[in-house]
Design a protein around this motif. Structure first.
Motif, PDB file in Angstrom:
ATOM      1  N   ARG A 110       1.497   2.773  -2.807  1.00 47.21           N
ATOM      2  CA  ARG A 110       2.241   2.687  -4.066  1.00 47.21           C
ATOM      3  C   ARG A 110       2.074   3.930  -4.928  1.00 47.21           C
ATOM      4  O   ARG A 110       2.898   4.218  -5.775  1.00 47.21           O
ATOM      5  N   ASP A 111       0.957   4.620  -4.728  1.00 52.84           N
ATOM      6  CA  ASP A 111       0.634   5.769  -5.580  1.00 52.84           C
ATOM      7  C   ASP A 111       1.552   6.943  -5.249  1.00 52.84           C
ATOM      8  O   ASP A 111       1.460   7.538  -4.179  1.00 52.84           O
ATOM      9  N   GLN A 123      -6.327   2.391  -0.569  1.00 50.66           N
ATOM     10  CA  GLN A 123      -6.397   3.849  -0.445  1.00 50.66           C
ATOM     11  C   GLN A 123      -6.644   4.299   0.997  1.00 50.66           C
ATOM     12  O   GLN A 123      -6.598   5.501   1.271  1.00 50.66           O
ATOM     13  N   GLU A 177      -3.941   3.042  -6.674  1.00 53.21           N
ATOM     14  CA  GLU A 177      -3.672   1.938  -5.753  1.00 53.21           C
ATOM     15  C   GLU A 177      -4.325   0.638  -6.212  1.00 53.21           C
ATOM     16  O   GLU A 177      -4.015  -0.430  -5.699  1.00 53.21           O
ATOM     17  N   TYR A 236       0.863  -1.169   0.000  1.00 51.52           N
ATOM     18  CA  TYR A 236       0.000   0.000   0.000  1.00 51.52           C
ATOM     19  C   TYR A 236       0.898   1.218   0.000  1.00 51.52           C
ATOM     20  O   TYR A 236       2.070   1.152   0.303  1.00 51.52           O
ATOM     21  N   SER A 280      -6.998   7.645  -7.742  1.00 49.44           N
ATOM     22  CA  SER A 280      -5.971   6.812  -7.115  1.00 49.44           C
ATOM     23  C   SER A 280      -5.485   5.736  -8.062  1.00 49.44           C
ATOM     24  O   SER A 280      -6.257   5.190  -8.858  1.00 49.44           O
TER      25      SER A 280
END
Length: 519
Positions: free
Chosen positions: A7-8, A91, A231, A5, A229
């Protein structure tokens, strides 16, 4: 994996306010009312800076609407129980920040491969294998959907749909909160079948029908999970009942002697009223006990907040009290959990969302992912199945019996093998304590800060001008409540994150701005 998580790279970081990291052995005394996600996030933020925290929770367990407890089947077997399926999206940065306190690698979460959606005509959508990057994720989902064709995309009204494609929070509420979601989708000429299968499934996850849901909330949701997002669109589930996997470990973390502050949990106790006492407060519970505090965090559901404020005439100014009194609840919902003496077919998915199959909204096969349910199924050769019915119109005894019967009929039609199974045990929960997100609600919703600087609010029904929803809204407001108090004591706050507050595509934002200017 669950650890994938954050990653964005375009997620937004809100730095913590600088200050001291330990307020000392005699740190401020804070009462947190409510031990759901919001209250636990607030308590964590305060304890880590040296506050002495008392958490008061009316239930006998932690976690609020994501709490877990133990019940017994008719044969005396102990089984895990909770209020139903919850999706932990990637997210949900601030919720994951909380869970990582006691589970740094988030090993108690498991990533599902997919969560298919199916409607009454057998049309099926899937999230498996979609690209992560907006807008290709949403476009790929739409174009491979059996309810959405390229000609539907051409027929949509681009001017009317512009706010959906270029959301900006909180501006979207000023633009669309006067409309209901169903009317908005009709205006943009969104295909009816896709409305039922995609948007209706998501809107009902807010425990409300599209015709009663704010179009602004729908647009914000579309932004959070799709266009705002990268994600991804699949989510995690807890590997065990919520008490075992999430909240008992967090309570152990908070009460560990190495924490700068201290925390005590008072469960099975309801706060009756809050009185002012000098610069602080006296918190009176239903046993007559009194807790004195330098500050209070009210992290209850809307009904609990209204009861406490109504019984505490010294709290807040008239306008603020009117905002609290005006909070409304979403319609009731039901959770039917069944312990069956036969397994469901091996190819059944862990979670199935349903559209236009009233009253059924989803089916979960708990023994596919929840450890305690899996142990029971393994020992008996059976299965544990859960059915949800959101936004139920009536809750009279006759109506409840009708909903139960219809849920079972839907289950047997969808999963025919369950029709021959005997029900070894069942629990049917009825609740109405989730916040409403209808047109016009946003403008009058109270925020984290109140007229009293040391009284703050937290919860998934509290206003926050960030792109967050559901469990993530609860966690975010909890951290923000703690930060608001810590700032007053010159203590360091806690860094938060969210998906971008506005649409990622400069082209779509420009088109949306142009559309608005030409109206």
């Amino acid at each position: 994996m669950s650890t994938e998580y954050g990653r964005d790279r375009r997620r937004v970081r809100y730095p913590a306010t600088p200050g001291v990291r330990d307020l000392g052995r005699n740190g401020p005394r804070v009462v947190v009312v409510g031990a759901g996600i919001a209250g636990l996030a607030a308590a964590t933020g305060l304890v880590e800076r040296g506050c002495q925290v008392e958490v008061v929770e009316r239930e006998k367990y932690l976690g609020g609407r994501v709490g877990g407890w133990t019940e017994q089947l008719p044969d005396g077997t102990s089984v895990g129980m909770n209020r139903g399926f919850h999706a932990f999206f990637a997210q949900y940065y601030n919720l994951r920040k909380l869970l990582a306190r006691s589970d740094p690698q988030l090993r108690q979460l498991r990533r599902l491969e997919d969560y298919p959606l199916v409607d009454a005509h057998g049309r099926r959508d899937t999230f498996r294998g979609l690209p992560r990057t907006p807008p290709w994720n949403a476009l790929a989902f739409a174009l491979r959907s059996p309810t959405f064709r390229l000609r539907d995309l051409v027929r949509m009204d681009p001017r009317a749909a512009a706010p959906l494609a270029a959301v900006s929070v909180p501006d979207i509420y000023h633009r669309l909160d006067h409309l209901d979601a169903e009317t908005f989708l009709r205006r943009i000429n969104f295909p009816e079948a896709a409305r039922h299968l995609a948007f209706e499934v998501f809107s009902r996850s807010f425990f409300i029908e599209p015709r009663r849901m704010s179009a602004a909330e729908l647009a914000a949701m579309f932004h959070i999970y799709f266009l705002g997002s990268s994600e991804g669109l699949v989510f995690d589930v807890a590997r065990d009942n919520f008490d075992v996997s999430l909240w008992t470990p967090l309570a152990e973390y908070l009460t560990a002697p190495e924490r700068p502050g201290t925390v005590r949990f008072h469960t099975g106790v309801s706060v009756e009223r809050i009185d002012s006492e000098g610069d602080g407060f006296r918190v009176v519970d239903d046993t007559g006990a009194v807790l004195t505090a330098d500050a209070v965090v009210l992290a209850t559901d809307a009904g609990g907040l209204q009861r406490v404020v109504a019984a505490s005439p010294e709290l807040g100014a008239d306008e603020w009290r009117a905002q609290v009194a005006g909070l409304a609840l979403a319609p009731p919902f039901a959770v039917l959990r069944l312990w069956l003496d036969q397994p469901v077919r091996a190819d059944r998915t862990c979670f199935l969302g349903t559209g236009n199959m009233d009253p059924l909204d989803n089916i979960s096969v708990l023994d596919r992912y929840e450890r305690r349910a899996a142990d029971w199924a393994g020992n008996t050769g059976g299965s544990v199945v859960e059915l949800h019915a959101y936004a139920v119109a009536e809750t009279t005894p006759a109506a409840q019996a009708k909903v139960r019967k219809e849920l079972l009929t839907r289950l047997h039609a969808m999963y025919p093998e369950t029709a021959a199974a005997n029900i070894v045990g069942e629990t049917m929960l009825w609740r109405q304590d989730c916040p409403r997100f209808s047109p016009g609600d946003f403008a009058t919703r109270p925020g984290v800060v109140t007229p009293h600087p040391r009284l703050v609010l937290a919860g998934d029904g509290i206003r926050v001008d960030l792109p967050v929803a559901l469990m993530e809204r609860a966690a975010t407001t909890g951290w923000l409540a703690a930060n608001s108090l810590l700032r007053q004591w010159n203590a360091a706050g806690h860094t938060l994150e969210s998906v971008p507050a506005q649409g990622r595509s400069a082209l779509l934002r420009a088109l949306a701005t142009r559309e608005r200017q030409t109206r």
